[in-house]
Design an enzyme around this catalytic site. Structure first.
Site, PDB file in Angstrom:
ATOM      1  N   LEU A 172       0.868  -1.189   0.000  1.00 45.63           N
ATOM      2  CA  LEU A 172       0.000   0.000   0.000  1.00 45.63           C
ATOM      3  C   LEU A 172       0.897   1.227   0.000  1.00 45.63           C
ATOM      4  O   LEU A 172       1.356   1.661   1.037  1.00 45.63           O
ATOM      5  CB  LEU A 172      -0.906   0.001   1.236  1.00 45.63           C
ATOM      6  N   HIS A 173       1.170   1.790  -1.187  1.00 43.72           N
ATOM      7  CA  HIS A 173       2.035   2.972  -1.219  1.00 43.72           C
ATOM      8  C   HIS A 173       1.183   4.239  -1.286  1.00 43.72           C
ATOM      9  O   HIS A 173      -0.032   4.201  -1.147  1.00 43.72           O
ATOM     10  CB  HIS A 173       3.077   2.854  -2.330  1.00 43.72           C
ATOM     11  N   ALA A 174       1.858   5.375  -1.502  1.00 43.74           N
ATOM     12  CA  ALA A 174       1.197   6.663  -1.273  1.00 43.74           C
ATOM     13  C   ALA A 174      -0.077   6.888  -2.095  1.00 43.74           C
ATOM     14  O   ALA A 174      -1.082   7.323  -1.561  1.00 43.74           O
ATOM     15  CB  ALA A 174       2.184   7.798  -1.517  1.00 43.74           C
TER      16      ALA A 174
END
Lengths: 87, 464
Positions: A14-16
């Site tokens: 889950l990145h930005a």
């Protein structure tokens, strides 16, 4: 309160960008307090910093809990979002 | 490329330059500073889309419940205001620094930047920079809001002691063709000293200049309308891959033809008459849609994905093709190219073309061994090829890119994949259609010479 467990499948975790989208989704359920918990800790899913600080990677199991508002609907939407993370 | 110019010392942030803040008294409280910074960020009018994104992201960080909670907790514990701010900042940054992900670690810069801004506001520090044209900016570190202030068109280069290749300043400097060198010992440099910057990513040896020198087209891959605007502003010849998945994911019902049309229209307008290559929805068992449940597959990469999925859900395909055609006719002078993912057979192209039923350019992603081996037949049925080296490598080498045990085999420059690229190019040219590449290999400077000599007509990079 309702809750469900799922696993992060996206290879990049889950990145930005998806975290931002998730925050927007959570905020759209007014009156619902949504939390995401790993084995280590539990955070407010309406906070991008908190979400990113979990450092969710592919394969991490998370528990979603929703309290208040349209609980079942919010839970289903958040779970579907996480299940469908692609990149 | 190596450039030289007079040094301009840029040290505005107390975070980067503590002596600036030393001995200063606090002017306003945290909560006053919070409101002031919120107003500043909300009002920041920045013409550059990437810089505007920085301010939007900073506003989001500022308004994040975690930030205020962290400072308030420190204040409640009895710390004086500035100390409370610094402690909250270190606490949040420490949490991020532990994360095992370079991209996320780099976001610590944004958090420190927002805290630096709050600190400056509390101390009443504001400093405007006037950088003489042709200067080399020399800094301990350039945070995202510094980057937004820099006029990249007038400087010769940048030297920084700290920073990573994924930091804002690096990305933006490269997108503007400005050389930047990180990890430089800047102690001893004074204002006006003649300094040089050595950056192999910029200049005649860069991908961009090689592609231009060879007379080929330089495209960019985009995942949003903002990406398209940024690419066109940076001088791209068009968009070589516009991913449409974001329209379909993260929602509870299928987007209607009208909703899709509005978005494609916006995308075509952003493209300003240059070609926009729209890839049809590319999903499968590993990334399913909530409103179109798919049976679990043992092997989703060999399952119902790409065009196979679309042909199994023709209502979805019809709506997307219709929306693209509607948008194309609504934007005069636009150039839309429709691209089909995961094609293996001539029949797949024919069925999509029949459903498109409009004289639009229709091409395919070449990303399966079948498409390479039968490229001549496929080329006769479509208007362009675009080689997707990410999946092609995976399928040709029979190696899952996510499986570290076989990571050594997943090499897009391995002889077999290179041969596949050459075969696809010669089949396309024999049929008189253009062939490009939109996989990650296009953005790898070590591959540029090979790709150009293989005869690719366009390279679509992840960014310019």
């Amino acid at each position: 309160m309702v809750s469900a467990k799922t696993v992060i499948n996206a290879p990049t975790g889950l990145h930005a960008r998806p975290a931002g989208e998730l925050v927007a989704l959570v905020k759209s359920f007014e009156g619902s307090a949504v939390k995401l918990a790993t084995a280590v800790r539990s955070v407010n899913a309406a906070s991008m910093l908190s979400l990113l600080s979990l450092g969710l990677k592919a394969g991490t199991e998370v528990e979603i809990t929703v309290e208040g508002g349209r609980e079942a609907e919010a839970l289903a939407a958040v779970k579907a979002f996480i299940d469908n993370l692609a990149d | 490329m190596v450039v030289r110019g007079p040094a301009y010392l840029w040290n505005c942030h107390p975070e980067a330059c503590p002596e600036l803040a030393e001995g200063r008294e606090r002017r306003i409280s945290f909560s006053e500073a919070y409101d002031q910074v919120r107003r500043e960020l909300a009002a920041a009018a920045v013409p550059e889309p990437k810089a505007a994104e920085v301010f939007a992201a900073h506003l989001e960080i500022l308004e994040d419940p975690m930030l205020k909670e962290a400072v308030e907790a420190e204040l409640e514990a009895g710390k004086p205001e500035l100390e409370a701010l610094d402690a909250a900042c270190s606490g949040i940054c420490a949490m991020f620094s532990e994360i095992d992900d370079e991209y996320l670690r780099a976001r610590v810069d944004d958090v420190r930047d927002v805290f630096g801004r709050l600190r400056n506001a509390m101390l009443g520090i504001s400093r405007r920079h006037e950088v003489p044209a042709g200067s080399v900016i020399v800094a301990e570190e350039l945070l995202p809001s510094d980057t937004a202030e820099i006029d990249f068109s007038s400087i010769a280069g940048i030297l920084c002691r700290r920073g990573s290749s994924t930091s804002h300043v690096c990305i933006i400097a490269h997108s503007k063709g400005v050389p930047i060198q990180l990890g430089v010992d800047i102690s001893g440099i004074s204002d006006g000293d003649l300094v040089s910057v050595d950056d192999p990513m910029v200049g005649p040896s860069s991908i961009e200049s090689k592609v231009r020198a060879a007379g080929r087209k330089l495209y960019v891959n985009a995942g949003s309308v903002d990406d398209i605007r940024a690419a066109i502003a940076a001088g791209a010849d068009g968009i070589g891959l516009f991913r449409t998945e974001f329209l379909f994911l993260g929602r509870s019902a299928m987007p209607t033809r009208e909703e899709q049309k509005a978005l494609y229209k916006e995308a075509l307008e952003a493209c300003a008459g240059k070609p926009l290559t729209v890839r049809l929805l590319d999903v499968g068992g590993d990334k399913a849609l909530p409103y179109l449940p798919m049976p679990r597959e043992d092997n989703p990469f060999l399952g119902l994905r790409g065009v196979r999925f679309l042909l199994a859900h023709t209502e979805l395909l019809e709506a997307q093709l219709g929306a693209i055609a509607d948008a194309a006719s609504a934007v005069p002078g636009s150039q839309v190219r429709v691209m089909i993912p995961m094609v293996c057979t001539v029949e797949e192209i024919r069925r999509v073309r029949e459903m498109l039923n409009q004289p639009l350019e229709l091409g395919i992603m070449v990303e399966t061994p079948a498409a390479v081996l039968d490229a001549a037949s496929l080329a006769a049925e479509c208007d362009f090829f675009s080689i997707g080296t990410n999946d092609l490598t995976q399928y040709v080498m029979a190696a899952d890119r996510g499986n570290s045990a076989v990571a050594g085999l997943y090499d897009p420059m391995s002889p077999a994949v290179r041969r596949a690229v050459e075969l696809a190019v010669s089949a396309a040219h024999a049929s008189g259609i253009p062939v490009g590449i939109c996989g990650e290999l296009a953005s790898d400077p070590r591959a540029t010479d090979f790709l150009l000599s293989a005869g690719l007509d366009s390279l679509s990079l992840s960014r310019l």
